[in-house]
Design a protein around this motif. Structure first.
Motif, PDB file in Angstrom:
ATOM      1  N   UNK A 390      30.888  55.975  47.278  1.00 35.01           N
ATOM      2  CA  UNK A 390      30.864  56.279  45.742  1.00 35.01           C
ATOM      3  C   UNK A 390      29.556  56.493  45.472  1.00 35.01           C
ATOM      4  N   UNK A 391      29.123  57.583  45.124  1.00 37.99           N
ATOM      5  CA  UNK A 391      27.771  58.095  44.760  1.00 37.99           C
ATOM      6  C   UNK A 391      27.594  57.914  43.144  1.00 37.99           C
ATOM      7  N   UNK A 392      26.107  57.985  42.796  1.00 39.71           N
ATOM      8  CA  UNK A 392      25.674  57.792  41.423  1.00 39.71           C
ATOM      9  C   UNK A 392      25.954  56.533  41.091  1.00 39.71           C
ATOM     10  N   UNK A 393      25.887  55.501  41.861  1.00 44.96           N
ATOM     11  CA  UNK A 393      26.171  54.081  41.272  1.00 44.96           C
ATOM     12  C   UNK A 393      25.363  53.427  40.499  1.00 44.96           C
ATOM     13  N   UNK A 394      24.348  54.242  39.899  1.00 48.55           N
ATOM     14  CA  UNK A 394      23.606  53.623  38.693  1.00 48.55           C
ATOM     15  C   UNK A 394      24.373  53.231  37.566  1.00 48.55           C
ATOM     16  N   UNK A 395      25.434  54.135  37.438  1.00 44.87           N
ATOM     17  CA  UNK A 395      26.344  53.732  36.176  1.00 44.87           C
ATOM     18  C   UNK A 395      26.885  52.160  36.432  1.00 44.87           C
ATOM     19  N   UNK A 396      27.304  52.013  37.745  1.00 39.37           N
ATOM     20  CA  UNK A 396      27.968  50.376  38.118  1.00 39.37           C
ATOM     21  C   UNK A 396      26.909  49.412  37.842  1.00 39.37           C
ATOM     22  N   UNK A 397      25.651  50.011  38.141  1.00 38.87           N
ATOM     23  CA  UNK A 397      24.302  48.885  37.981  1.00 38.87           C
ATOM     24  C   UNK A 397      24.079  48.624  36.449  1.00 38.87           C
ATOM     25  N   UNK A 398      24.588  49.556  35.739  1.00 39.87           N
ATOM     26  CA  UNK A 398      24.497  49.256  33.988  1.00 39.87           C
ATOM     27  C   UNK A 398      25.290  48.250  33.704  1.00 39.87           C
ATOM     28  N   UNK A 399      26.609  47.908  34.184  1.00 36.82           N
ATOM     29  CA  UNK A 399      27.323  47.191  33.784  1.00 36.82           C
ATOM     30  C   UNK A 399      28.006  45.950  34.692  1.00 36.82           C
ATOM     31  N   UNK A 400      27.570  46.008  35.923  1.00 35.84           N
ATOM     32  CA  UNK A 400      28.193  44.989  36.708  1.00 35.84           C
ATOM     33  C   UNK A 400      27.160  44.336  37.593  1.00 35.84           C
ATOM     34  N   UNK A 401      27.151  42.995  37.595  1.00 35.25           N
ATOM     35  CA  UNK A 401      26.096  42.339  38.097  1.00 35.25           C
ATOM     36  C   UNK A 401      26.271  42.046  39.732  1.00 35.25           C
ATOM     37  N   UNK A 402      25.531  42.600  40.516  1.00 32.54           N
ATOM     38  CA  UNK A 402      26.120  42.468  42.223  1.00 32.54           C
ATOM     39  C   UNK A 402      27.435  42.657  42.308  1.00 32.54           C
ATOM     40  N   UNK A 403      27.799  43.905  42.050  1.00 30.73           N
ATOM     41  CA  UNK A 403      29.280  44.073  42.226  1.00 30.73           C
ATOM     42  C   UNK A 403      29.723  43.910  43.703  1.00 30.73           C
ATOM     43  N   UNK A 404      28.674  44.352  44.764  1.00 31.73           N
ATOM     44  CA  UNK A 404      29.223  44.163  46.190  1.00 31.73           C
ATOM     45  C   UNK A 404      28.878  43.195  46.631  1.00 31.73           C
ATOM     46  N   UNK A 405      28.074  42.242  46.046  1.00 35.40           N
ATOM     47  CA  UNK A 405      27.928  40.945  46.674  1.00 35.40           C
ATOM     48  C   UNK A 405      29.278  40.162  46.152  1.00 35.40           C
ATOM     49  N   UNK A 406      29.706  40.204  45.140  1.00 34.60           N
ATOM     50  CA  UNK A 406      30.785  39.401  44.858  1.00 34.60           C
ATOM     51  C   UNK A 406      32.168  40.034  45.317  1.00 34.60           C
ATOM     52  N   UNK A 407      32.277  41.275  45.448  1.00 39.04           N
ATOM     53  CA  UNK A 407      33.493  42.068  46.484  1.00 39.04           C
ATOM     54  C   UNK A 407      33.362  41.468  47.969  1.00 39.04           C
ATOM     55  N   UNK A 408      32.248  41.385  48.412  1.00 40.56           N
ATOM     56  CA  UNK A 408      32.028  40.793  49.621  1.00 40.56           C
ATOM     57  C   UNK A 408      32.440  39.503  49.722  1.00 40.56           C
ATOM     58  N   UNK A 409      32.103  38.663  48.997  1.00 48.54           N
ATOM     59  CA  UNK A 409      32.438  37.346  49.104  1.00 48.54           C
ATOM     60  C   UNK A 409      33.762  37.135  49.048  1.00 48.54           C
ATOM     61  N   UNK A 410      34.730  38.068  48.370  1.00 51.34           N
ATOM     62  CA  UNK A 410      35.976  38.072  48.321  1.00 51.34           C
ATOM     63  C   UNK A 410      36.554  38.672  49.593  1.00 51.34           C
ATOM     64  N   UNK A 411      35.846  39.187  50.459  1.00 46.56           N
ATOM     65  CA  UNK A 411      36.449  39.550  51.730  1.00 46.56           C
ATOM     66  C   UNK A 411      36.338  41.147  51.923  1.00 46.56           C
ATOM     67  N   UNK A 412      35.919  41.936  50.981  1.00 47.05           N
ATOM     68  CA  UNK A 412      35.777  43.201  50.930  1.00 47.05           C
ATOM     69  C   UNK A 412      34.842  43.853  51.958  1.00 47.05           C
ATOM     70  N   UNK A 413      34.912  45.080  52.460  1.00 49.54           N
ATOM     71  CA  UNK A 413      33.910  45.416  53.292  1.00 49.54           C
ATOM     72  C   UNK A 413      33.411  46.678  52.637  1.00 49.54           C
ATOM     73  N   UNK A 414      31.910  46.303  52.076  1.00 52.12           N
ATOM     74  CA  UNK A 414      31.562  47.107  51.171  1.00 52.12           C
ATOM     75  C   UNK A 414      29.830  47.144  51.256  1.00 52.12           C
ATOM     76  N   UNK A 415      29.344  48.151  51.267  1.00 51.65           N
ATOM     77  CA  UNK A 415      27.752  48.109  51.650  1.00 51.65           C
ATOM     78  C   UNK A 415      27.135  49.081  50.689  1.00 51.65           C
ATOM     79  N   UNK A 416      25.889  48.813  50.221  1.00 50.53           N
ATOM     80  CA  UNK A 416      24.977  49.600  49.561  1.00 50.53           C
ATOM     81  C   UNK A 416      24.018  50.339  50.158  1.00 50.53           C
ATOM     82  N   UNK A 417      23.873  51.571  50.210  1.00 49.21           N
ATOM     83  CA  UNK A 417      22.883  52.283  51.144  1.00 49.21           C
ATOM     84  C   UNK A 417      22.184  53.282  49.976  1.00 49.21           C
ATOM     85  N   UNK A 418      20.825  53.380  50.361  1.00 51.84           N
ATOM     86  CA  UNK A 418      19.894  54.293  49.744  1.00 51.84           C
ATOM     87  C   UNK A 418      20.158  55.810  50.024  1.00 51.84           C
ATOM     88  N   UNK A 419      20.326  56.677  48.936  1.00 49.10           N
ATOM     89  CA  UNK A 419      20.825  58.072  49.347  1.00 49.10           C
ATOM     90  C   UNK A 419      19.615  58.826  50.180  1.00 49.10           C
TER      91      UNK A 419
END
Ligand code: UD1
Length: 419
Positions: A390-419
């Motif tokens: 998922x590209x252009x995630x600055x939109x997500x950062x406008x409205x979700x606090x640490x979305x990948x950390x919270x999803x990881x805590x729930x067992x999702x396999x998700x990571x953030x990488x710089x473009x």
């Protein structure tokens, strides 16, 4: 620009804490411009939109002190400039919320017109008309709103349509007006109520927030206060959908189920077991595939437009066909084109999307042009076969606090990488 990479598959399970509501924190930070003393705002989410608001206030000369828990103390006595520049307003439309308080307290304000945005034209005519009826002199010139007033006057305002930030701007302006203002056809959103409660804690006299008629008796001055923002019902809804579409379960702490009736009802219709306490919500899908649900967005207390994209993601992998009608914004289906690239079957007819559920989605590189649309792509990635980028995630950062950390805590396999 960062990207999120999601490997679909894991069934989510666990417990997370819900952050403070973006859409309450933004007007409450604007409301600090009305006070004579420092206002301390707590439970502020760590979001890009909050940073923009702080920059906006800071550039005006307002003093801000932030502690390590994101409590922000705002003191507007040091204000030097009554100006919200285009470069900030264009990145965050909610900047318009400084107009009412600045004008009402300091008698002048120059605020950039927000212009169009990805989800529609979104005019601010109701904000401006209301302030003019209260006695403000307003000119729009060169893309800016130039407003002046001595002391605003209380009047009866009947809004042409239900607008959330419009109601908030006028309610804030009316707190320091001379006499009584009545706002009819007011927005009833919980964030409007939270703002009114905060303003009352500052010494305002507001009645009826949460109904469609709000009465504000103007006072001479507002004081400093200490106030905690309510939990974010859209973040809550997004994580409930995340658990539901993976067939999993989740418990949300520090949530406010009383603000989410329409969404919780739709999740139950989709087959989820939902239980609630005063400040928590638990959802269990018991490994089942969800059933597709019809959704029609409307102002609160009906189903929120800010949850439409997430329910589109839920429906595309659910059992059956469903109709999603968007009645609040004219162009809020950008996620549909991206979801189709992941194998979703969706037909668009004007402001209606008809989904036919497929058992599985396929990963693809995707991006979106608004906040909730981006969130829906992350949700789709949780159940897609392969690696979704998922590209252009600055939109997500406008409205979700640490979305990948919270999803990881729930067992999702998700990571953030710089473009
Ligand atoms: C707020 C929320 C946003 C949510 C939206 C609808 C904040 C910071 N943002 O946005 O997340 O999606 O409510 O729940 O709280 N309109 C006019 N004239 C106006 C004002 C609005 O025509 O003067 C129209 C808009 O174009 C839109 C509809 O009214 O079609 C509702 O918009 P509004 O409630 O104002 O949305 P926002 O307050 O910008």
């Amino acid at each position: 620009m960062d990207k999120l990479i999601i490997s679909g598959g894991p069934r989510l399970s666990g417990e997370i804490r819900i952050s403070g509501a973006k859409n309450a924190a933004l007007p409450i930070l604007a409301a600090t411009l009305l006070a004579e003393g420092p206002v301390k705002v707590g439970n502020i989410p760590h979001l890009h939109d909050i940073t923009v608001t702080m920059e906006l206030l800071g550039r005006m000369g307002v003093s801000l002190v932030v502690d390590e828990h994101m409590n922000i103390e705002v003191d507007c006595s040091t204000i030097r400039e009554f100006f919200a520049p285009y470069e900030l307003v264009r990145t965050m439309r909610a900047s318009i919320l400084v107009l009412g308080p600045m004008l009402s307290h300091f008698g002048r304000a120059t605020v950039s017109l927000p212009g169009g945005c990805a989800i529609g034209s979104r005019p601010v005519d109701q904000h401006i008309e209301g302030l003019v009826k209260m006695g403000a002199e307003i000119e729009t010139d060169g893309g800016y709103i130039h407003a002046r007033a001595k002391r605003l006057k209380g009047v009866r305002l009947v809004l042409d349509l239900v607008t959330v930030t419009g109601t908030e701007n006028l309610m804030m302006a009316a707190t320091l007006a001379e006499g009584t203002t009545i706002i009819e056809n007011a927005a009833r959103e919980p964030e409007v109520v939270d703002l009114a409660t905060c303003l009352n804690a500052m010494g305002a006299s507001i009645f009826g927030a949460g109904t469609d008629t709000i009465t504000i008796e103007g006072v001479r001055r507002l004081n400093g206060a200490s106030y905690d923002v309510l939990p974010d019902r859209i973040e809550s809804g997004t994580f409930l959908v995340a658990a539901a579409l993976t067939g999993g379960r989740v418990k949300l702490k520090d949530a406010l189920p009383g603000t989410m009736d329409a969404v919780l009802q739709k999740l139950r219709e989709a087959g989820a077991e939902v239980t609630v306490g005063e400040d928590w919500i638990a959802l269990d899908m018991h490994g089942r595939r969800p059933v597709a649900v019809n959704v029609k967005t409307s102002p609160y207390p009906a189903f929120p437009t800010d949850m439409q994209a997430q329910f589109t993601a839920l429906n595309v992998i659910s059992d059956g066909t469903a109709v999603i009608s968007e009645t609040v914004f004219e162009n809020r289906f950008m996620h549909v084109h991206e979801l189709r690239r992941m194998g979703a079957s969706i037909r668009l007819e004007g402001n209606t999307a008809i989904t036919s559920g497929v058992p599985v989605l396929k990963a693809a590189p995707v991006m979106a042009t608004d906040l909730r649309a981006s969130a829906s792509l992350v949700l789709a990635g949780l159940v897609a076969e392969g690696e979704t980028v998922v590209d252009r995630i600055y939109h997500i950062d406008r409205g979700y606090e640490s979305i990948e950390e919270k999803l990881t805590k729930l067992g999702a396999e998700i990571r953030r990488v710089p473009s």
